[in-house]
Design a protein around this motif. Structure first.
Motif, short mmCIF file in Angstrom:
data_model
loop_
_atom_site.label_atom_id
_atom_site.label_comp_id
_atom_site.label_asym_id
_atom_site.label_seq_id
_atom_site.Cartn_x
_atom_site.Cartn_y
_atom_site.Cartn_z
N GLU A 102 56.09 34.71 46.09
CA GLU A 102 55.32 35.48 47.06
C GLU A 102 53.93 35.77 46.51
N LEU A 103 52.93 35.47 47.32
CA LEU A 103 51.54 35.67 46.93
C LEU A 103 50.81 36.42 48.05
N THR A 104 50.00 37.38 47.67
CA THR A 104 49.19 38.11 48.63
C THR A 104 47.71 37.96 48.22
N TYR A 105 46.94 37.27 49.06
CA TYR A 105 45.53 37.04 48.77
C TYR A 105 44.70 38.16 49.37
N MET A 106 43.76 38.68 48.57
CA MET A 106 42.91 39.79 49.00
C MET A 106 41.45 39.36 48.91
N PHE A 107 40.77 39.43 50.04
CA PHE A 107 39.37 39.05 50.12
C PHE A 107 38.53 40.32 50.22
N GLY A 108 37.89 40.67 49.11
CA GLY A 108 37.09 41.88 49.06
C GLY A 108 35.65 41.61 49.41
N ASN A 109 34.79 42.56 49.09
CA ASN A 109 33.37 42.39 49.37
C ASN A 109 32.71 41.41 48.42
N ASN A 110 33.22 41.32 47.17
CA ASN A 110 32.56 40.48 46.17
C ASN A 110 33.39 39.31 45.67
N ASN A 111 34.71 39.43 45.71
CA ASN A 111 35.52 38.38 45.10
C ASN A 111 36.87 38.24 45.79
N ILE A 112 37.64 37.27 45.29
CA ILE A 112 38.98 37.00 45.83
C ILE A 112 39.99 37.32 44.75
N ARG A 113 41.05 38.02 45.12
CA ARG A 113 42.11 38.36 44.18
C ARG A 113 43.45 37.95 44.76
N VAL A 114 44.44 37.89 43.89
CA VAL A 114 45.79 37.56 44.34
C VAL A 114 46.78 38.49 43.66
N GLU A 115 47.77 38.91 44.39
CA GLU A 115 48.84 39.74 43.84
C GLU A 115 50.12 38.91 43.78
N LYS A 116 50.70 38.80 42.59
CA LYS A 116 51.98 38.12 42.43
C LYS A 116 52.76 38.81 41.32
N ASP A 117 54.03 38.89 41.51
CA ASP A 117 54.91 39.57 40.56
C ASP A 117 54.46 41.00 40.28
N GLY A 118 53.88 41.64 41.29
CA GLY A 118 53.44 43.02 41.15
C GLY A 118 52.15 43.20 40.39
N LYS A 119 51.49 42.11 39.98
CA LYS A 119 50.23 42.19 39.24
C LYS A 119 49.10 41.56 40.06
N ILE A 120 47.91 42.12 39.94
CA ILE A 120 46.75 41.62 40.66
C ILE A 120 45.85 40.85 39.70
N GLU A 121 45.52 39.62 40.07
CA GLU A 121 44.66 38.76 39.25
C GLU A 121 43.39 38.40 40.01
N ASP A 122 42.30 38.30 39.27
CA ASP A 122 41.02 37.92 39.85
C ASP A 122 40.95 36.40 39.94
N MET A 123 40.68 35.86 41.13
CA MET A 123 40.60 34.41 41.31
C MET A 123 39.17 33.88 41.23
N GLY A 124 38.20 34.77 41.33
CA GLY A 124 36.82 34.34 41.21
C GLY A 124 35.95 34.88 42.33
N TYR A 125 34.63 34.70 42.15
CA TYR A 125 33.68 35.14 43.16
C TYR A 125 33.62 34.12 44.30
N TYR A 126 33.01 34.53 45.40
CA TYR A 126 32.96 33.66 46.57
C TYR A 126 32.17 32.38 46.33
#
Length: 222
Positions: free
Chosen positions: A109-133
């Protein structure tokens, strides 16, 4: 009161932690098949049709040529059946191969989060930074999904029905404005494919007409 509300909205708009869009995904078999079909449409759009045609032609050889030897007849039927089978079931075959590959976690299960500055993903209860736009180089869309290609070779498959926050109808404008990436409409439905192909033909014809007009103007100037 209105001024306070405007200040709160302005602060939220510039807050890098604020999520503008949140999309839930699960790497199950249907998502794997979606990825495979997408890859085939982008990288090998005619492979399935070509395999099917060659398979049918191999089947037809013994029928059209009655004098063919028995070994040749067997080879034609076997190879024809094999190619037609691959053409019809290559998505399922590829999904089975992916499922058995090392490092692949089915139903992750993956939850992608698109913020104002970057993209993050939540997996296994942890949030990781995927990079800037700016790391997004291309965006594709069909009737049911968005596909976001990143420089890290990650491909984010975002089902439109799984948007937890944000309206998917506005996501295309948002992601293209943030990234400046190229965009391509890649329809799945046959009717939309035909419309897209006809639109491409019209665009090419218009371009050829403009080139001919420009050439004619140059000749007239001489």
């Amino acid at each position: 009161m209105d001024m306070e509300m405007e200040n709160v909205e302005r602060q939220e708009a510039v807050d890098p932690r604020r999520n503008r869009y949140v999309v839930y995904t699960c790497r199950d078999i249907p998502l794997m098949k979606t990825f495979i079909r997408f890859s085939n449409r982008v990288k090998h759009p005619r492979m399935g049709v070509n395999l099917f045609i060659v398979g049918v032609l191999l089947f037809a050889i013994p029928i059209m040529n009655k004098g063919i030897a028995t070994p040749g007849m067997i080879i034609s039927y076997v190879m024809g059946a094999l190619l037609v089978g691959i053409a019809l079931f290559r998505t399922s075959i590829s999904a089975s191969m992916m499922k058995g590959s090392p490092g692949f976690r089915e139903n992750e299960e993956l939850t992608y989060m698109f913020g104002n500055n970057n993209i993050r993903v939540e997996k296994d209860g942890k949030i990781e930074d995927m990079g800037y736009y700016k790391t997004v180089y291309r965006v594709w869309e069909d009737e049911y999904h968005f596909y976001v290609g990143m420089d890290s070779e990650d491909l984010l498959i975002l089902p439109k029905k799984n948007f937890v926050e944000g309206d998917p109808a506005n996501f295309r404008d948002f992601i293209l404005e943030k990234t400046g990436a190229s965009f391509k409409w890649l329809p799945v439905k046959i009717g939309n494919r035909i419309k897209g192909a006809w639109l491409n033909i019209q665009t090419k014809m218009s371009g050829m007409e403009r080139e001919m007009e420009e050439d004619a103007k140059k000749i007239n100037k001489k």
